[in-house]
Design a protein around this motif. Structure first.
Motif, PDB file in Angstrom:
ATOM      1  N   GLN A 150       5.837  29.205  46.959  1.00 12.11           N
ATOM      2  CA  GLN A 150       6.820  28.188  47.356  1.00 12.11           C
ATOM      3  C   GLN A 150       6.326  26.792  46.975  1.00 12.11           C
ATOM      4  O   GLN A 150       7.095  25.965  46.496  1.00 12.11           O
ATOM      5  CB  GLN A 150       7.066  28.224  48.868  1.00 12.11           C
ATOM      6  N   ALA A 151       5.050  26.541  47.185  1.00 11.76           N
ATOM      7  CA  ALA A 151       4.468  25.234  46.833  1.00 11.76           C
ATOM      8  C   ALA A 151       4.565  25.005  45.326  1.00 11.76           C
ATOM      9  O   ALA A 151       4.903  23.897  44.878  1.00 11.76           O
ATOM     10  CB  ALA A 151       3.024  25.159  47.308  1.00 11.76           C
ATOM     11  N   LYS A 152       4.276  26.040  44.556  1.00 15.41           N
ATOM     12  CA  LYS A 152       4.379  25.899  43.095  1.00 15.41           C
ATOM     13  C   LYS A 152       5.818  25.588  42.681  1.00 15.41           C
ATOM     14  O   LYS A 152       6.044  24.771  41.792  1.00 15.41           O
ATOM     15  CB  LYS A 152       3.881  27.166  42.398  1.00 15.41           C
ATOM     16  N   GLU A 153       6.774  26.218  43.348  1.00 19.01           N
ATOM     17  CA  GLU A 153       8.183  25.936  43.044  1.00 19.01           C
ATOM     18  C   GLU A 153       8.544  24.486  43.366  1.00 19.01           C
ATOM     19  O   GLU A 153       9.422  23.905  42.732  1.00 19.01           O
ATOM     20  CB  GLU A 153       9.099  26.877  43.834  1.00 19.01           C
ATOM     21  N   GLN A 154       7.855  23.898  44.339  1.00 19.60           N
ATOM     22  CA  GLN A 154       8.098  22.505  44.729  1.00 19.60           C
ATOM     23  C   GLN A 154       7.307  21.516  43.867  1.00 19.60           C
ATOM     24  O   GLN A 154       7.343  20.322  44.111  1.00 19.60           O
ATOM     25  CB  GLN A 154       7.730  22.298  46.196  1.00 19.60           C
ATOM     26  N   GLY A 155       6.565  22.023  42.889  1.00 20.06           N
ATOM     27  CA  GLY A 155       5.858  21.135  41.979  1.00 20.06           C
ATOM     28  C   GLY A 155       4.358  21.062  42.160  1.00 20.06           C
ATOM     29  O   GLY A 155       3.684  20.294  41.470  1.00 20.06           O
ATOM     30  N   PHE A 156       3.796  21.846  43.104  1.00 24.66           N
ATOM     31  CA  PHE A 156       2.344  21.860  43.256  1.00 24.66           C
ATOM     32  C   PHE A 156       1.734  22.427  41.983  1.00 24.66           C
ATOM     33  O   PHE A 156       2.130  23.486  41.503  1.00 24.66           O
ATOM     34  CB  PHE A 156       1.934  22.716  44.470  1.00 24.66           C
ATOM     35  N   ARG A 157       0.776  21.681  41.431  1.00 26.72           N
ATOM     36  CA  ARG A 157       0.127  22.102  40.196  1.00 26.72           C
ATOM     37  C   ARG A 157      -1.283  22.585  40.492  1.00 26.72           C
ATOM     38  O   ARG A 157      -2.004  21.971  41.279  1.00 26.72           O
ATOM     39  CB  ARG A 157       0.075  20.938  39.208  1.00 26.72           C
ATOM     40  N   VAL A 158      -1.640  23.669  39.816  1.00 28.31           N
ATOM     41  CA  VAL A 158      -2.979  24.245  39.973  1.00 28.31           C
ATOM     42  C   VAL A 158      -3.429  24.764  38.614  1.00 28.31           C
ATOM     43  O   VAL A 158      -2.623  25.322  37.861  1.00 28.31           O
ATOM     44  CB  VAL A 158      -2.980  25.356  41.052  1.00 28.31           C
ATOM     45  N   GLY A 159      -4.687  24.544  38.303  1.00 31.58           N
ATOM     46  CA  GLY A 159      -5.232  25.036  37.038  1.00 31.58           C
ATOM     47  C   GLY A 159      -5.249  26.557  37.009  1.00 31.58           C
ATOM     48  O   GLY A 159      -5.339  27.217  38.047  1.00 31.58           O
ATOM     49  N   VAL A 160      -5.190  27.092  35.809  1.00 34.21           N
ATOM     50  CA  VAL A 160      -5.151  28.546  35.625  1.00 34.21           C
ATOM     51  C   VAL A 160      -6.384  29.212  36.233  1.00 34.21           C
ATOM     52  O   VAL A 160      -6.272  30.224  36.918  1.00 34.21           O
ATOM     53  CB  VAL A 160      -5.014  28.901  34.123  1.00 34.21           C
ATOM     54  N   GLY A 161      -7.556  28.635  36.011  1.00 33.68           N
ATOM     55  CA  GLY A 161      -8.788  29.227  36.535  1.00 33.68           C
ATOM     56  C   GLY A 161      -8.803  29.280  38.048  1.00 33.68           C
ATOM     57  O   GLY A 161      -9.172  30.302  38.639  1.00 33.68           O
ATOM     58  N   LEU A 162      -8.376  28.192  38.692  1.00 36.56           N
ATOM     59  CA  LEU A 162      -8.337  28.154  40.151  1.00 36.56           C
ATOM     60  C   LEU A 162      -7.286  29.118  40.689  1.00 36.56           C
ATOM     61  O   LEU A 162      -7.525  29.825  41.665  1.00 36.56           O
ATOM     62  CB  LEU A 162      -8.060  26.730  40.649  1.00 36.56           C
ATOM     63  N   GLU A 163      -6.135  29.170  40.044  1.00 34.81           N
ATOM     64  CA  GLU A 163      -5.088  30.106  40.469  1.00 34.81           C
ATOM     65  C   GLU A 163      -5.573  31.550  40.356  1.00 34.81           C
ATOM     66  O   GLU A 163      -5.385  32.344  41.282  1.00 34.81           O
ATOM     67  CB  GLU A 163      -3.810  29.910  39.656  1.00 34.81           C
ATOM     68  N   ASP A 164      -6.215  31.879  39.250  1.00 35.28           N
ATOM     69  CA  ASP A 164      -6.733  33.236  39.064  1.00 35.28           C
ATOM     70  C   ASP A 164      -7.767  33.585  40.127  1.00 35.28           C
ATOM     71  O   ASP A 164      -7.749  34.674  40.702  1.00 35.28           O
ATOM     72  CB  ASP A 164      -7.348  33.406  37.672  1.00 35.28           C
TER      73      ASP A 164
END
Length: 155
Positions: A134-148
């Motif tokens: 939900q946060a990502k849909e609202q525009g929260f950005r996270v790097g690929v490495g951290l997300e993984d």
């Protein structure tokens, strides 16, 4: 857990997805410096519960001015306030995190808060992932490495 200081990004994200429980689960209150309060209340036109989100002025204007050369006003005040109060800081902006850490401030990010909730059994795996997406849909950005890394820890 005790109180914490916060920059605006995580608060706005959680307000937008109606998930303030992520903060309430862990903290007794969140101190917000005046510029962060203004960003949320005036710029975003959001009403904050001031019994939980406590506005607080900073004292060290010299440190603020120094930080403001590299960071925005809210981040600068948040770092100063956390340092003055001896509290941890919720901040997600990479440069701000590095500066705060270099000044001896313990930092949390949005992902860290989700992990803390999950590991303490305050959110289920499904709920943790739901808040994240939900946060990502609202525009929260996270790097690929951290997300993984986050997904590997949760899943």
């Amino acid at each position: 857990m005790k109180a914490i200081v916060s920059d605006s990004t995580t608060i706005i994200t959680l307000l937008n997805i109606d998930r303030l429980d992520v903060l309430h689960n862990i903290f007794s209150g969140v101190y917000v410096p005046q510029k962060v309060y203004d960003e949320i209340v005036i710029d975003e036109q959001i009403v904050l519960d001031e019994t939980f989100f406590v506005p607080k002025e900073i004292a060290d204007k010299k440190l603020y001015e120094l930080l403001f050369r590299s960071l925005d006003a809210g981040e600068s005040e948040a770092i100063v306030l956390a340092r003055e109060m001896g509290l941890s800081l919720i901040i997600d902006e990479k440069k701000g995190r590095k500066i705060a850490s270099n000044l001896g401030v313990n930092i949390f990010g949005f992902i860290g808060l989700l992990i803390l909730n999950y590991k303490n059994g305050l959110l289920t795996k499904e709920d943790t992932l739901d808040v994240f997406y939900q946060a990502k849909e609202q525009g929260f950005r996270v790097g690929v490495g951290l997300e993984d890394a986050f997904l590997a820890l949760i899943v």
